[in-house]
Design a protein around this motif. Sequence first.
Motif, PDB file in Angstrom:
ATOM      1  N   ILE A 125       0.857  -1.202   0.000  1.00 26.28           N
ATOM      2  CA  ILE A 125       0.000   0.000   0.000  1.00 26.28           C
ATOM      3  C   ILE A 125       0.886   1.242   0.000  1.00 26.28           C
ATOM      4  CG2 ILE A 125      -1.683   1.384   1.287  1.00 26.28           C
ATOM      5  CD1 ILE A 125      -2.764  -1.255   2.473  1.00 26.28           C
ATOM      6  N   GLU A 126       1.914   1.239   0.843  1.00 21.43           N
ATOM      7  CA  GLU A 126       2.785   2.408   0.941  1.00 21.43           C
ATOM      8  C   GLU A 126       3.484   2.684  -0.397  1.00 21.43           C
ATOM      9  OE1 GLU A 126       5.663   2.363   4.134  1.00 21.43           O
ATOM     10  OE2 GLU A 126       5.734   4.561   4.082  1.00 21.43           O
ATOM     11  N   ARG A 127       3.959   1.617  -1.053  1.00 22.50           N
ATOM     12  CA  ARG A 127       4.615   1.815  -2.359  1.00 22.50           C
ATOM     13  C   ARG A 127       3.648   2.383  -3.390  1.00 22.50           C
ATOM     14  NH1 ARG A 127       7.452  -2.887  -1.098  1.00 22.50           N
ATOM     15  NH2 ARG A 127       6.020  -4.227  -2.251  1.00 22.50           N
ATOM     16  N   VAL A 128       2.413   1.868  -3.395  1.00 22.11           N
ATOM     17  CA  VAL A 128       1.412   2.377  -4.347  1.00 22.11           C
ATOM     18  C   VAL A 128       1.134   3.852  -4.055  1.00 22.11           C
ATOM     19  CG1 VAL A 128      -0.963   2.158  -5.196  1.00 22.11           C
ATOM     20  CG2 VAL A 128       0.367   0.096  -4.711  1.00 22.11           C
ATOM     21  N   MET A 129       0.995   4.201  -2.778  1.00 28.77           N
ATOM     22  CA  MET A 129       0.718   5.604  -2.423  1.00 28.77           C
ATOM     23  C   MET A 129       1.873   6.520  -2.825  1.00 28.77           C
ATOM     24  SD  MET A 129      -1.155   5.199   1.303  1.00 28.77           S
ATOM     25  CE  MET A 129      -1.517   6.947   1.548  1.00 28.77           C
ATOM     26  N   ASP A 130       3.109   6.027  -2.651  1.00 29.37           N
ATOM     27  CA  ASP A 130       4.284   6.821  -3.037  1.00 29.37           C
ATOM     28  C   ASP A 130       4.320   7.065  -4.543  1.00 29.37           C
ATOM     29  OD1 ASP A 130       5.146   6.941  -0.439  1.00 29.37           O
ATOM     30  OD2 ASP A 130       6.617   5.309  -0.626  1.00 29.37           O
ATOM     31  N   ALA A 131       3.937   6.038  -5.309  1.00 29.93           N
ATOM     32  CA  ALA A 131       4.095   6.103  -6.764  1.00 29.93           C
ATOM     33  C   ALA A 131       2.926   6.786  -7.470  1.00 29.93           C
ATOM     34  CB  ALA A 131       4.272   4.676  -7.325  1.00 29.93           C
ATOM     35  N   TYR A 132       1.779   6.846  -6.822  1.00 30.22           N
ATOM     36  CA  TYR A 132       0.583   7.337  -7.519  1.00 30.22           C
ATOM     37  C   TYR A 132       0.571   8.866  -7.587  1.00 30.22           C
ATOM     38  CZ  TYR A 132      -4.079   7.161  -9.406  1.00 30.22           C
ATOM     39  OH  TYR A 132      -5.151   7.263 -10.259  1.00 30.22           O
ATOM     40  N   PRO A 133       0.440   9.442  -8.790  1.00 32.32           N
ATOM     41  CA  PRO A 133       0.395  10.905  -8.891  1.00 32.32           C
ATOM     42  C   PRO A 133      -0.911  11.470  -8.326  1.00 32.32           C
ATOM     43  CG  PRO A 133       0.010   9.909 -11.041  1.00 32.32           C
ATOM     44  CD  PRO A 133       0.291   8.783 -10.099  1.00 32.32           C
ATOM     45  N   HIS A 134      -0.801  12.513  -7.523  1.00 29.24           N
ATOM     46  CA  HIS A 134      -1.972  13.094  -6.850  1.00 29.24           C
ATOM     47  C   HIS A 134      -2.958  13.688  -7.862  1.00 29.24           C
ATOM     48  CE1 HIS A 134      -4.073  14.872  -3.391  1.00 29.24           C
ATOM     49  NE2 HIS A 134      -4.348  15.845  -4.235  1.00 29.24           N
ATOM     50  N   SER A 135      -4.244  13.482  -7.611  1.00 33.45           N
ATOM     51  CA  SER A 135      -5.270  14.172  -8.401  1.00 33.45           C
ATOM     52  C   SER A 135      -6.461  14.474  -7.499  1.00 33.45           C
ATOM     53  CB  SER A 135      -5.702  13.307  -9.590  1.00 33.45           C
ATOM     54  OG  SER A 135      -6.364  12.139  -9.136  1.00 33.45           O
ATOM     55  N   GLU A 136      -7.375  15.283  -7.991  1.00 39.90           N
ATOM     56  CA  GLU A 136      -8.555  15.668  -7.211  1.00 39.90           C
ATOM     57  C   GLU A 136      -9.804  15.185  -7.936  1.00 39.90           C
ATOM     58  OE1 GLU A 136      -8.819  17.225  -4.256  1.00 39.90           O
ATOM     59  OE2 GLU A 136      -6.681  17.633  -3.949  1.00 39.90           O
ATOM     60  N   PRO A 137     -10.270  13.967  -7.638  1.00 35.16           N
ATOM     61  CA  PRO A 137     -11.458  13.459  -8.326  1.00 35.16           C
ATOM     62  C   PRO A 137     -12.693  14.273  -7.947  1.00 35.16           C
ATOM     63  CG  PRO A 137     -10.879  12.014  -6.498  1.00 35.16           C
ATOM     64  CD  PRO A 137      -9.762  13.010  -6.629  1.00 35.16           C
ATOM     65  N   SER A 138     -13.569  14.531  -8.939  1.00 32.64           N
ATOM     66  CA  SER A 138     -14.729  15.367  -8.650  1.00 32.64           C
ATOM     67  C   SER A 138     -16.052  14.646  -8.873  1.00 32.64           C
ATOM     68  CB  SER A 138     -14.675  16.639  -9.502  1.00 32.64           C
ATOM     69  OG  SER A 138     -14.649  16.280 -10.865  1.00 32.64           O
ATOM     70  N   ASN A 139     -16.003  13.373  -9.268  1.00 35.21           N
ATOM     71  CA  ASN A 139     -17.253  12.613  -9.390  1.00 35.21           C
ATOM     72  C   ASN A 139     -16.978  11.122  -9.188  1.00 35.21           C
ATOM     73  OD1 ASN A 139     -16.328  11.494 -11.935  1.00 35.21           O
ATOM     74  ND2 ASN A 139     -16.880  13.467 -12.864  1.00 35.21           N
ATOM     75  N   ARG A 181      -4.504  -2.126  -9.912  1.00 37.43           N
ATOM     76  CA  ARG A 181      -3.551  -2.668 -10.889  1.00 37.43           C
ATOM     77  C   ARG A 181      -2.125  -2.537 -10.360  1.00 37.43           C
ATOM     78  NH1 ARG A 181      -0.018  -1.412 -14.136  1.00 37.43           N
ATOM     79  NH2 ARG A 181      -0.221   0.828 -13.820  1.00 37.43           N
ATOM     80  N   MET A 182      -1.827  -1.365  -9.806  1.00 36.51           N
ATOM     81  CA  MET A 182      -0.492  -1.149  -9.244  1.00 36.51           C
ATOM     82  C   MET A 182      -0.236  -2.082  -8.069  1.00 36.51           C
ATOM     83  SD  MET A 182      -0.313   2.998  -9.580  1.00 36.51           S
ATOM     84  CE  MET A 182       1.115   3.232  -8.530  1.00 36.51           C
ATOM     85  N   ALA A 183      -1.237  -2.295  -7.246  1.00 39.89           N
ATOM     86  CA  ALA A 183      -1.072  -3.197  -6.087  1.00 39.89           C
ATOM     87  C   ALA A 183      -0.764  -4.622  -6.560  1.00 39.89           C
ATOM     88  CB  ALA A 183      -2.340  -3.176  -5.218  1.00 39.89           C
ATOM     89  N   ARG A 184      -1.442  -5.050  -7.634  1.00 44.09           N
ATOM     90  CA  ARG A 184      -1.207  -6.402  -8.160  1.00 44.09           C
ATOM     91  C   ARG A 184       0.225  -6.559  -8.676  1.00 44.09           C
ATOM     92  NH1 ARG A 184      -6.511  -5.940 -10.063  1.00 44.09           N
ATOM     93  NH2 ARG A 184      -5.784  -5.186 -12.091  1.00 44.09           N
ATOM     94  N   SER A 185       0.808  -5.471  -9.182  1.00 43.71           N
ATOM     95  CA  SER A 185       2.176  -5.578  -9.666  1.00 43.71           C
ATOM     96  C   SER A 185       3.190  -5.143  -8.598  1.00 43.71           C
ATOM     97  CB  SER A 185       2.350  -4.779 -10.967  1.00 43.71           C
ATOM     98  OG  SER A 185       2.021  -3.438 -10.743  1.00 43.71           O
ATOM     99  N   GLY A 186       2.784  -5.222  -7.335  1.00 47.80           N
ATOM    100  CA  GLY A 186       3.708  -5.008  -6.222  1.00 47.80           C
ATOM    101  C   GLY A 186       3.976  -3.545  -5.908  1.00 47.80           C
ATOM    102  N   GLY A 187       3.198  -2.629  -6.480  1.00 44.78           N
ATOM    103  CA  GLY A 187       3.359  -1.212  -6.170  1.00 44.78           C
ATOM    104  C   GLY A 187       4.025  -0.428  -7.288  1.00 44.78           C
ATOM    105  N   GLU A 188       4.344  -1.137  -8.388  1.00 44.62           N
ATOM    106  CA  GLU A 188       4.978  -0.443  -9.527  1.00 44.62           C
ATOM    107  C   GLU A 188       3.910   0.274 -10.349  1.00 44.62           C
ATOM    108  OE1 GLU A 188       8.342  -0.548  -9.707  1.00 44.62           O
ATOM    109  OE2 GLU A 188       8.157  -1.762  -7.895  1.00 44.62           O
ATOM    110  N   LYS A 189       4.329   1.356 -10.981  1.00 47.04           N
ATOM    111  CA  LYS A 189       3.409   2.114 -11.850  1.00 47.04           C
ATOM    112  C   LYS A 189       3.148   1.371 -13.142  1.00 47.04           C
ATOM    113  CE  LYS A 189       3.199   6.652 -12.273  1.00 47.04           C
ATOM    114  NZ  LYS A 189       3.678   8.005 -12.557  1.00 47.04           N
TER     115      LYS A 189
END
Length: 390
Positions: A355-369, A382-390
């Motif tokens: 989870i921590e690796r996915v959070m580190d790698a994921y680019p921040h966005s502001e979902p509105s819906n 998808r990133m979690a399934r590949s071990g946290g890689e983008k």
Amino acid sequence: MKKVLIMGSTGSIGTQALEIIRNNSAGFSVAGLTCRSRVDDLIVQIREFAPEAVCVGKAEDAEKVQALFPDLDVYYGEDGLVQIASMDCDIVLNSLLGISGLAPTYEAISRGRDIALANKETLVTGGRLITDLCREKGVRLLPVDSEHSAIFQCLEGNKDRQVRRILLTASGGPFRGRSYESMKGVTVEQALAHPNWSMGSKITIDSATMMNKGLEVIEAKWLFDVPAERIDIHVHPQSIVHSMVEFMDGSVMAQMGRPDMKIPIGLALNYPDRLELLPDFSEEGRETDGSLDLFAAGSLTFEKPDRKVFRCIDLAYRALAEGGSAPVVMNGANEELVAMFLAGKIGFLDIPETIERVMDAYPHSEPSNVEEILAIDKEARRMARSGGEK
Ligand code: MN3
């Protein structure tokens, strides 16, 4: 007579809600029921409660149910959940699994239905969207999560009184007191052995990692509009105090009771009134009249959670501080990793670490819906399934 739509009717919360309705048939009727895969259980429920509509997971199951009940409205799949959520009823009990609860809850609120919320992932992923819509539509969001029901009850009669702190209690789960390293090899069976509460497998694993408490911090922030730094987790292994609220004068209100989910379910369904819950014979064959036995409970103890061991707690506070996509990413990765752990594909500690690796790698966005939130969830999985890689 309250018409209730129960989403997730074959799960732990759903079956307990139906037990309450069975015992209070003068007060409630069942408008609709949904399940994902336990279709045989659903068929038994349809025979007993005669709903107008149901939703199942797959098309072939929908055909099977329709053949048995030709007059019933039968939906299926994720779209079906949103369709049934728009049906006529007084209150929707959302006890769906994970983020699948978000879109149907949004739909039900849009139609002005009150929500009894057992699905915390709805608020974790869509907190701002859901609470804004509730305000706009004048919809009541009634917590079913035992801690949040406790906080809700402590706040009643204290409207507009300034809250200093929420003391969110936690059982600590099966691994309380363990070191981080010692949890490396724990089995699925060990992680599923919760000391106090009998729940579905996803939430039970979340309790073992204490991600459940992290998700509940986020849920509390949205339900009660209290910032994260004023929500303090208190590990309370006896699960008798279900949470507390401290007011600005230092007065602390607590809500107590047996660890029985029928209490918060019943209050949410029958709000603002309480139900007379029938004696419960389920506790290890012990007969009770429904009263809390404090003499039998003995000492009530409180301790700080070990955040170095239960790393999911800090991940949740971090997600809340970052906002936007961060709680969605954390939740999506967690849901995926818990399923992988239950399937024996990864180890227990792979859950927080990935989870921590996915959070580190994921680019921040502001979902509105809702659609944007679901897209972020999909990518985080998808990133979690590949071990946290983008
Ligand atoms: Mn809880």
